[in-house]
Design an enzyme around this catalytic site. Structure first.
Site, short mmCIF file in Angstrom:
data_model
loop_
_atom_site.label_atom_id
_atom_site.label_comp_id
_atom_site.label_asym_id
_atom_site.label_seq_id
_atom_site.Cartn_x
_atom_site.Cartn_y
_atom_site.Cartn_z
N GLY A 12 -12.60 -4.57 0.45
CA GLY A 12 -14.24 -4.24 0.74
C GLY A 12 -14.64 -3.22 -0.54
N ARG A 28 0.81 -1.35 0.14
CA ARG A 28 0.01 0.11 -0.02
C ARG A 28 0.76 1.31 0.01
NH1 ARG A 28 -5.13 -1.65 3.64
NH2 ARG A 28 -6.49 -2.42 1.79
N GLY A 49 -11.31 -9.90 -0.67
CA GLY A 49 -10.97 -10.94 0.26
C GLY A 49 -9.84 -11.54 0.08
N LYS A 107 -19.29 -18.89 1.34
CA LYS A 107 -20.90 -19.16 1.42
C LYS A 107 -21.61 -18.18 0.63
CE LYS A 107 -21.21 -20.58 6.21
NZ LYS A 107 -21.61 -20.30 7.55
P1 AMP Z 1 -14.72 -15.91 1.08
O1 AMP Z 1 -13.91 -15.00 2.08
O2 AMP Z 1 -16.15 -15.94 0.82
O3 AMP Z 1 -14.04 -15.40 -0.61
O4 AMP Z 1 -14.15 -17.24 1.13
C1 AMP Z 1 -12.91 -17.66 1.04
C2 AMP Z 1 -12.86 -19.06 1.79
O5 AMP Z 1 -13.65 -19.97 1.13
C3 AMP Z 1 -11.37 -19.42 1.69
O6 AMP Z 1 -10.77 -19.52 3.06
C4 AMP Z 1 -11.64 -20.96 1.20
O7 AMP Z 1 -10.83 -21.90 1.87
C5 AMP Z 1 -12.88 -21.17 1.42
N1 AMP Z 1 -13.32 -22.29 0.62
C6 AMP Z 1 -13.50 -22.11 -0.81
N2 AMP Z 1 -14.05 -23.64 -1.29
C7 AMP Z 1 -14.36 -24.18 -0.14
C8 AMP Z 1 -14.78 -25.30 0.09
N3 AMP Z 1 -15.11 -26.26 -1.06
N4 AMP Z 1 -15.31 -25.96 1.33
C9 AMP Z 1 -14.80 -25.05 2.34
N5 AMP Z 1 -14.50 -23.87 2.16
C10 AMP Z 1 -14.04 -23.25 1.04
#
Ligand code: AMP
Length: 402
Positions: free
Chosen positions: A383, A38, A360, A199
């Site tokens: 974000g 940064r 993220g 999720k």
């Molecule tokens: P996000 O912050 O929502 O972009 O999620 C990122 C996280 O999703 C990472 O820590 C990954 O390990 C997790 N992730 C991706 N695919 C899977 C999966 N099939 N099962 C569990 N966690 C997952």
């Protein structure tokens, strides 16, 4: 571009330019900066302002301070890094408003750099307080912002301050906004998006915006399992596969909106299942009708899915990417993310694809794949990048419109 840039500010010789940067860098317990990205990325703006004869006063937030005098969150710790990046001395003032600051600025010479203390030592900053913003810009002739990563917050130094002086984007913010406009507002088509992560519930706004804008949408990572279930695929064990049963109707609606917008949705065709949630756990690749009934988690996409996504990328001219395709933090479950990232990087390097990624964990996932510097643009904005992808107007960007 529809935004004011440094070119619009006119003669800066001898003028005080207040630069809102994002110097919120990661630091270890001994106050050593562990990643200077940064700082480094705002250096071109600082150098350009100095070369134009300006007196550059840098303001930023840092961490989550308890209040004034919280040494742990003082910007004094980054002075040496800023000096190193600029190759010149930086004066630090342990406040960001008031007489001490105004006096220090009054005695500056052209081409000098002054760093003020953490803006968030004042609660007024986060509240967007106008009186605080007035105090802040009092000694300045111009306002420039390079803090794209804070632009989703209408904080005093981001919005109110920008309105009080002739203002413009710095080169870093300009670069970021251009890349994102080329990717989503004005893309060369076909445009493909890859969305992964854990999720569905955290990515609803993102998905709802993308299905109306992109030609192809790859849904992957844990969140894909909810879409698979909603499409009638038996993902078997909800607990082990991150299926959000309360999101099935939402997933169906998103797929319906995609259909009416001619957006092709690409879901996994095979998955890597693992006995345990740990690195190098026993695992196997299975087709969708072979997902074991019990005791296995779905941690990555399989070879068939990887080839299918990669051949879709071959058909496209622009890619936007947020979120990993699997649990990239644990080997070998980073394979899907790595292979698709590497293919996107090859297409980018061959001049066939404009690729933009961010938000993220995406930056770490692409670093892990060894391609972080082979994409057209990687946003470290977190974000703010996500909100842009969600189609929201960022107040710290909007205020700099022409
Ligand atoms: P996000 O912050 O929502 O972009 O999620 C990122 C996280 O999703 C990472 O820590 C990954 O390990 C997790 N992730 C991706 N695919 C899977 C999966 N099939 N099962 C569990 N966690 C997952």
């Amino acid at each position: 571009m529809n935004y004011k840039t440094i070119d619009d500010l006119g003669n800066l010789n001898g003028k005080v330019v207040m630069l809102r940067a994002d110097l919120n860098v990661p630091m270890d317990e001994n106050f050593n900066v562990t990643n200077t990205a940064r700082i480094d990325r705002t250096v071109p703006t600082i150098n350009e302002l100095m070369n134009k004869g300006a007196k550059v006063v840098i303001i930023s937030h840092f961490g989550r301070p308890e209040g004034k005098g919280d040494i742990k969150n003082s910007l004094t710790h980054i002075v040496k890094n800023l000096e190193k990046a600029l190759g010149k001395k930086v004066t630090f003032v342990d406040d960001c408003i008031g007489e001490k600051v105004n006096n220090a600025i009054a005695s500056m010479s052209n081409n000098e750099v002054l760093l003020l203390e953490n803006l968030r030592f004042y609660n007024e900053e986060k509240k967007g307080d106008e009186t605080f913003a007035e105090e802040l810009v009092k000694p300045a002739d111009f306002y420039v912002s390079d803090a794209f990563s804070t632009a989703h917050r209408a904080h005093a130094s981001m919005v109110a301050a920008a309105k009080l002086r002739p203002s413009a984007m710095g080169r870093l913010m300009e670069e970021e906004v251009k890349a994102l406009e080329n990717a989503l507002s004005n893309p060369t088509r076909p445009l493909i998006a890859i969305v992964g992560g854990s999720k569905v519930s955290t990515k609803l706004d993102l998905l709802n915006n993308l299905v109306k804008k992109v030609d192809k949408l790859v849904i992957s990572g844990g969140m894909a399992h909810t879409f698979m279930r909603a499409s009638g695929i038996n993902t078997v064990n909800e607990a082990n596969s991150l299926v959000q049963m309360d999101m099935l109707d939402t997933a169906k609606e998103i797929m319906q909106v995609a259909k009416s917008n001619n957006c092709e949705i690409i879901l996994p065709q095979d998955v890597v299942v693992s006995k345990e949630f740990k690195p190098h756990a026993e695992n196997k690749t299975v087709s969708l009708d072979e997902i074991p009934a019990e005791g296995w988690s779905l941690l990555d996409v399989g070879e068939k899915t990887i080839s299918s996504i990669n051949s879709k990328l071959d058909e496209c001219k622009t890619l936007v990417w947020n979120g990993p395709l699997g649990v990239f933090e644990m080997k070998p479950f980073d394979n899907g993310t790595n292979r698709v990232a590497q293919h996107a990087a090859e297409l980018t390097q061959a001049g066939k694809l404009m690729s933009v990624a961010g938000g993220g964990d995406t930056v770490s996932a692409l670093e892990n794949a060894g391609v972080a510097n082979k994409f057209s643009y990687i946003s470290t904005a977190g974000g703010a990048f996500l909100e842009w992808m969600e189609g929201k107007e960022l107040p710290g960007v909007a205020v700099l419109k022409k």
